[in-house]
Design a protein around this motif. Sequence first.
Motif, PDB file in Angstrom:
ATOM      1  N   GLU A  58       0.850  -1.203   0.000  1.00  0.00           N
ATOM      2  CA  GLU A  58       0.000   0.000   0.000  1.00  0.00           C
ATOM      3  C   GLU A  58       0.888   1.257   0.000  1.00  0.00           C
ATOM      4  O   GLU A  58       1.957   1.250   0.600  1.00  0.00           O
ATOM      5  N   GLU A  59       0.485   2.367  -0.636  1.00  0.00           N
ATOM      6  CA  GLU A  59      -0.805   2.492  -1.318  1.00  0.00           C
ATOM      7  C   GLU A  59      -0.702   2.203  -2.811  1.00  0.00           C
ATOM      8  O   GLU A  59      -1.657   2.368  -3.545  1.00  0.00           O
ATOM      9  N   GLN A  62      -3.458  -2.360  -3.358  1.00  0.00           N
ATOM     10  CA  GLN A  62      -4.378  -2.538  -2.238  1.00  0.00           C
ATOM     11  C   GLN A  62      -4.738  -4.018  -2.085  1.00  0.00           C
ATOM     12  O   GLN A  62      -4.630  -4.806  -3.039  1.00  0.00           O
ATOM     13  N   TYR A 157       4.130   4.428   2.028  1.00  0.00           N
ATOM     14  CA  TYR A 157       2.828   4.628   2.677  1.00  0.00           C
ATOM     15  C   TYR A 157       2.878   5.863   3.574  1.00  0.00           C
ATOM     16  O   TYR A 157       3.834   6.042   4.339  1.00  0.00           O
TER      17      TYR A 157
END
Length: 241
Positions: A58-59, A62, A157
């Motif tokens: 992530e991101e 997902q 992230y």
Amino acid sequence: MSHASDPAATPKQPGRKRNPVWAAIREVLIIVVVALIISLVVKTFFFRAFYIPSGSMEETLQVNDRIFANLMVPGPFDLDRGDVVVFRDEEAWLPPVAAPDSNPVSEFFTFVGLVPDPSNQHLIKRIIGMPGDTVTCCSPDGNLTVNGVDIQEPYIYPGDNPSDIEFTKTVPEGKIWVMGDHRAASADSRYHEDLQGGFVDFSAVEGRAAVISWPLDRLGSISGHHEVFDDVPEPAGASSK
């Protein structure tokens, strides 16, 4: 005298009446066979589907994303720093899992490469170090360095540090150093020093993650963010790419 191409010169020949049902079935069978051949060729040589079961990337990726990986790398198209790669879990980074239930429909789509094969253990991470590179955490500014150069990583992230573990690693020939984009939730090369130093063999790489295919609202390409490594020099003794 009539010319040979003149319809009047060609006597009408009685023939068997064509069965329209069989003609339609035959056409469908031909289409299915051709589609299977194309799918098998694509699966074998070009692209393969994979499923994302965790949040370690992530991101960028997902949980429950479906992706296609380009099987032409490593090979005709070489890998590079920043590439997101799928590799076989040859060093047992993952715990063993029980074989999932299957049915003829899912087995068929797995066979033609349209859905991931659940029987194989794979991981997906981003390449940070190529053979000969020295990767270090962390610089006085808190960044990773590659061959002595700080890198700014926009794919990390939000809220994560580049690494909460300090390390210095020089990547051996034929191997890569990989890390997840969600650094606080990724058991990547940093956590497997007892298994060939945490490095991944080139030969274990299935391919480079190319595109998110599902869900449709996330359809798109997967960036290697190669610009992050633009200022990183080649390791001593290595030829330039």
